[in-house]
Design a protein around this motif. Structure first.
Motif, short mmCIF file in Angstrom:
data_model
loop_
_atom_site.label_atom_id
_atom_site.label_comp_id
_atom_site.label_asym_id
_atom_site.label_seq_id
_atom_site.Cartn_x
_atom_site.Cartn_y
_atom_site.Cartn_z
N SER A 59 0.79 -1.32 0.02
CA SER A 59 0.22 -0.01 0.18
C SER A 59 0.91 1.39 -0.08
O SER A 59 0.57 2.15 -0.92
N GLU A 60 2.01 1.24 0.83
CA GLU A 60 2.71 2.50 0.73
C GLU A 60 3.62 2.75 -0.34
O GLU A 60 3.52 4.00 -1.00
N LEU A 61 4.19 1.54 -1.13
CA LEU A 61 4.57 1.66 -2.22
C LEU A 61 3.75 2.09 -3.47
O LEU A 61 3.96 3.15 -4.31
N ALA A 62 2.34 1.68 -3.45
CA ALA A 62 1.54 2.32 -4.38
C ALA A 62 1.06 3.67 -4.36
O ALA A 62 1.10 4.30 -5.28
N MET A 63 0.92 4.10 -3.00
CA MET A 63 0.86 5.63 -2.53
C MET A 63 2.19 6.39 -3.34
O MET A 63 1.86 7.52 -3.82
N ILE A 89 -15.37 7.73 -3.65
CA ILE A 89 -15.39 6.76 -4.94
C ILE A 89 -15.96 5.41 -4.48
O ILE A 89 -16.41 5.13 -3.32
N HIS A 90 -16.23 4.78 -5.62
CA HIS A 90 -16.83 3.43 -5.39
C HIS A 90 -15.66 2.15 -5.81
O HIS A 90 -14.86 2.46 -6.63
N SER A 91 -15.36 1.72 -4.70
CA SER A 91 -14.14 0.53 -4.99
C SER A 91 -14.73 -0.75 -5.48
O SER A 91 -15.91 -1.24 -4.90
N GLU A 92 -14.09 -1.53 -6.29
CA GLU A 92 -14.58 -2.94 -6.61
C GLU A 92 -14.42 -3.95 -5.38
O GLU A 92 -15.07 -5.10 -5.54
N ASN A 93 -13.83 -3.49 -4.33
CA ASN A 93 -13.51 -4.30 -3.10
C ASN A 93 -14.58 -3.90 -2.13
O ASN A 93 -14.45 -4.51 -1.04
N ILE A 107 -4.63 7.20 -10.60
CA ILE A 107 -5.45 7.14 -9.26
C ILE A 107 -6.19 5.61 -9.15
O ILE A 107 -6.20 5.33 -7.87
N ILE A 108 -6.89 5.30 -10.16
CA ILE A 108 -7.78 4.07 -10.04
C ILE A 108 -6.87 3.03 -9.78
O ILE A 108 -7.19 2.17 -8.72
N VAL A 131 -4.55 -0.21 -3.07
CA VAL A 131 -4.56 -0.03 -1.76
C VAL A 131 -5.69 -0.61 -0.94
O VAL A 131 -5.76 -1.29 -0.07
N SER A 132 -6.90 -0.80 -1.66
CA SER A 132 -8.19 -1.49 -1.15
C SER A 132 -7.85 -2.90 -1.16
O SER A 132 -8.35 -3.77 -0.14
N GLY A 133 -7.22 -3.43 -2.12
CA GLY A 133 -7.05 -4.75 -2.26
C GLY A 133 -6.22 -5.33 -1.11
O GLY A 133 -6.22 -6.32 -0.53
N CYS A 134 -5.06 -4.54 -0.80
CA CYS A 134 -4.09 -4.82 0.02
C CYS A 134 -4.87 -4.82 1.51
O CYS A 134 -4.64 -5.78 2.51
#
Length: 935
Positions: free
Chosen positions: A184-188, A240-244, A198-199, A205-208
């Protein structure tokens, strides 16, 4: 279109003509390779492979270095072979590319992105070959290189995300959480400057977060999981709407179930189902209904028909996405196993066993638990959800046991025991794949129900040999692994492993109470991650050098009763093991004449043990209510031994849960007779531990004794001085020909760690606590404290016995399935076979007297347990009525081996006086005889 094809043809032919004349210009060749890589779909694989092969042939004859360019070329050749499904050739070229980039001349010019791409490609190839362990190592290399260079790209993110999923699949939940946070940190960080990403960033982030919360729930960190989920759901609902979102609602529903909020749980399950339907996530719909059926209708309401209907509704969702085919198969496996378990509760055994088989068919049609156990490492590791697999096998065994209860069919209980044994062996295979010690401990706790059910089945069928097997398998398995691993590790590796473990402990300590946003916290976390990676790499090397590590599940030699009698009961009258389950307590007693398994009421047992420990560890309460203590003690004795007294002699006890001293049990209704009088007692982590062959060293090359008595402690510790401990230490030293005493300011932590491994016997007079600011036992020295995690063996110790004369050194954190993590166990793990520790805060004067008496008997060559027994009996008989209370003499217990120690004992004063007197008499007699001859 024709023009476009003509251009591509020219681009292909020009380099070929150029190559025939001379070595290519490095920059031009690099541009050509990157162009072909980025135009992969425009030019055929065969054409690219032909061109790349020509380049490779020419470069081999060039004198100039083409490090990165040649590495890229080899990488592209490997990629083309992968496209053609020639995985072996693909792997060979990728490995060659890595060799070029990591060669001596290339290191200064290596391109991080290129080397990471190589390792990621290698991970994909290993995955396609089913070499899961090798795949994870390749992903580890991506992570390590990213940390080293501070470099992040999409391949690094892919690598981290795949590791997160891998860890949750094998049940390595602690590492799953760590990897999820890092990903998550690396993605940010990676998408910070990329507004178009952003998507993708939010997907990472949400998957992790979903995988992390899954792990937290498995670890029973429900409050933490709830906080994370509610915060993130609120954020996503606003912006936002997350698929997770469906997965998050599912997890929140599971948390509500744990809190007993079933209406809220059903509401969140419904929200999850709606979200998954809306996003077309079919696998998510199955998961929601499966969890709803099990957590609410099956487990809480016991509405088995509704549970089955809900499960079948879940099976009605047909996944068509090939990316989720393996996940879908294992979700089906779990649903079918749940259906089978519900049918068992309904008494419909034919339907139950049919669905158990349907569940196994999701792995491979026609396979069963034995087939899974015997599958290759490649096939076994394809089983992504190990928890589902274990639940399937255990529940099938439980179904057989329940059918026996209803039919008294002996074949059914025998079948249950067979299945439980397979489940135990499967656990060994799973354990071999886990790296983090915390995750291994967690798995030992969650599989406790396997051993309770297995022991219950053995008790019901009077299967005594199998019963002993499960008693042993239920305890200290990880301690046995640690000892065996020490035999496989070289001296240099032992030092490196010890250093890494120390650094990991230090990083964790630095992070306690720190704000996670500070640079200090980030630095400590980075060091922790790097050291963990290196520790796991070294552990992998150890396991690869010793293939038997992965075959531990087939070794049953330790469970041979005839061997137990030959090796352990030759000088002992009995081995007693205790198993404390969720619903009952079982005892197993092995003597030279028989074996017996008994079942005890758990509420009665726990109430008696609690009262017994409350009395015995409190001198004031014990003195005031001594008659009540005697009554409690007698009841506990009768409960454990069923009124059948053991033969007089030495016994070994393997407890479960918190220790309590059997020596102070009152064995007679008519008089105050302690168990101690007729029995020398030693305690052990398992029978296997006593049969382990510890390293030994010639007695002439070592010092017999070292003792430490700090006397005073750092002001911050706020600990009282221990007057008289130095004098007692020197009295003990007088029993040995060689030895050393470190007192006062010399009794430091560093001196202890430096000295203890080089002496056969170690004595400590100091303060200790069973917990500390880092949540683990601690021993204090003159300058600082030693925490249990810091006790790592840098060398193989020659120490045979360590005596920790300090408060509460025998107690610590209880890890179900493994036992108490105390200092006695910590010293056992680094290779010290015997320790004497205290169960409660002890009295100084009585401790000095018993300890000195113990060493006197030990120096005479008595076994350790007998020496401790004699010391306690002497103290008991010579003390006043008040001082003879068990509080003053029952605290020290022996854990581990109990045979006599070969030591260079100094003759006692009594022996010296008798020897001098004898010699005097002999000389006088000779003089008298000589005088008579003269006259």
């Amino acid at each position: 279109m024709v023009k476009k094809l003509l251009i591509l043809t020219i681009l292909v032919k020009i380099p070929l003509l150029f190559l025939q004349a001379q070595c290519p210009v490095n920059d031009s060749l690099w541009k050509r390779l990157t162009f072909l890589r980025d135009s992969a779909h425009s030019i055929s694989t065969a054409s690219q492979l032909s061109e790349f092969t020509n380049y490779d042939r020419v470069l081999r004859n060039c004198r100039f270095p083409y490090d990165s360019t040649r590495a890229l070329l080899l990488q592209r050749i490997g990629a083309m072979h992968y496209r053609q499904s020639d995985l072996v050739k693909a792997m060979g070229y990728i490995l060659s590319s890595i060799d070029v980039l990591t060669g001596t001349t290339a290191r200064s010019r290596v391109i991080p992105k290129l080397l990471i791409a190589d390792y990621y490609s290698l991970a994909i190839i290993y995955g396609s070959l089913g070499l899961v362990r090798d795949k994870i190592r390749a992903l580890d290399s991506c992570e390590l290189l990213s940390e080293r260079w501070g470099f992040v790209d999409q391949l690094v993110l892919y690598a981290f995300y795949q590791k997160v999923q891998y860890y949750i699949g094998i049940g390595d939940y602690m590492r799953c959480i760590t990897a999820a946070d890092k990903c998550s940190e690396l993605a940010m960080e990676y998408y910070k400057q990329d507004s178009k990403g952003i998507i993708e960033r939010d997907q990472y982030v949400s998957g992790c977060l979903v995988w992390k919360v899954n792990a937290l729930i498995e670890l029973k960190e429900y409050k933490k999981a709830e906080y994370i989920l509610t915060q993130k759901i609120a954020e996503y609902e606003k912006n936002i709407h997350s698929e997770n979102m469906g997965a998050m609602y599912t997890l929140l529903a599971q948390v509500e179930v744990q809190f007993g909020n079933y209406d809220s749980a059903i509401n969140y399950f419904q929200k999850a189902l709606e979200n998954n339907r809306r996003s077309g996530f079919i696998l998510g719909c199955k998961t929601v209904l499966n969890n709803l059926g099990y957590s609410v209708y099956f487990s809480h309401f016991h509405d088995y028909k509704k549970a089955i209907a809900t499960y079948k509704m879940a099976l009605g969702y047909q996944n068509k996405d090939p990316n989720y085919s393996t996940d879908d198969s294992f979700e089906n496996l779990n649903i079918l196993a749940n259906i089978a378990t519900a049918y068992v509760q309904e008494g419909l055994y034919d339907s139950a066993f049919r669905n158990f088989q349907f569940a196994f068919d999701q792995i491979k049609v026609g396979i069963d638990e034995v087939g899974v156990l015997k599958s290759s490492a490649k096939d076994f590791m394809q089983s992504k959800e190990m928890r589902y697999l274990m639940d399937l096998v255990i529940n099938k065994g439980n179904a057989c046991k329940k059918q026996f209860d209803e039919t008294a069919d002996q074949d059914k209980i025998n079948e249950a025991i067979r299945i439980y044994k397979v489940a135990d062996q499967l656990l060994e295979r799973i354990k071999a794949e886990q790296a983090e010690y915390e995750s291994k401990i967690f798995w030992r706790s969650v599989t406790r129900r396997l051993y309770e059910n297995a022991i219950e089945a053995c008790f019901k069928s009077n299967a005594l040999i199998e019963g002993f097997y499960f008693f042993e398998r239920s305890r200290a398995a990880l301690l046995s692994d640690q000892l065996n691993e020490r035999k496989w590790v070289g001296e240099n590796e032992i030092l490196r492993l010890a250093e890494l473990k120390k650094q990991i402990f230090q990083s964790r300590k630095e992070m306690i109470g720190q704000d996670s946003s500070t640079n200090e916290f980030a630095s400590a976390r980075k060091k922790l991650d790097l050291n963990r990676q290196e520790l796991n790499r070294l552990n992998d090397i150890v396991r690869d050098k010793n293939p038997i590590y992965y075959q531990g599940f087939v070794d049953t030699t330790f469970f041979d009763i005839s061997r137990i009698r030959k090796e352990l009961l030759q000088n002992h009258v009995a081995l007693m093991e205790i198993y404390s389950g969720d619903s009952a307590v079982y005892t197993l007693v092995i003597t030279n004449s028989g074996i017996q398994i008994s079942k005890i009421s758990k509420p009665t047992y726990e109430a008696l043990v609690f009262r017994y420990n409350s009395y015995i560890s409190n001198a004031t309460l014990l003195n005031r209510e001594f008659d009540s203590f005697v009554s409690t003690s007698r009841q506990l004795y009768k409960l454990l031994f069923k009124g059948e007294a053991l033969p007089v002699g030495r016994i070994i006890v393997s407890p479960d849960g918190q220790y309590f001293p059997l020596e102070a049990l009152v064995t007679s209704d008519s008089k105050l007779q302690y168990f101690l009088i007729d029995h020398a007692v030693s305690y052990t982590y398992s029978a296997r531990f006593l049969m382990y062959q510890f390293e030994s060293s010639p007695i002439s090359t070592q010092s017999d004794f070292v003792g430490l008595a700090p006397l005073r402690y750092p002001n911050a510790a706020n600990l009282q001085t221990i007057p008289g401990s130095d004098a007692s230490l020197f009295r003990i030293k007088s029993f040995f020909k060689s030895g050393n005493c470190l007192t006062g300011v010399d009794a430091t932590k560093a001196n202890f760690l430096k000295q203890f491994a080089n002496h056969r016997i170690v004595q400590l007079y100091t303060h200790a606590m069973d917990s500390s600011m880092v949540g683990e036992p601690v021993i204090w020295f003159a300058d600082s404290a030693l925490y249990l995690s810091e006790l790592v063996g840098e060398v193989v110790p020659i120490t045979k016995l360590i005596v920790l004369s300090a408060c509460q050194t025998a107690i610590g954190k209880l890890n179900e399935g493994e036992g108490i993590f105390s200092f006695s166990r910590g010293f056992a793990a680094v290779g010290v076979p015997s320790s004497i520790t205290n169960l409660w805060s002890v009295d100084n004067v009585s401790t000095y007297k018993i300890t000195e008496l113990f060493y006197e008997y030990l120096s005479r060559g008595l076994p350790i347990d007998v020496a401790l027994q004699r010391a306690k009996i002497d103290f008991l008989r010579k003390s006043s009525r008040h001082d003879s209370l068990p509080f003053y003499w029952a605290a020290p217990i022996l854990s581990g081996k109990s045979e006599p120690l070969e030591i260079n004992a100094r003759p006692s004063a009594r022996i010296a006086i008798l020897t001098v007197a004898g010699l005097t008499v002999l000389i006088l007699a000779l003089l008298w005889f000589k005088r008579r001859r003269i006259f």
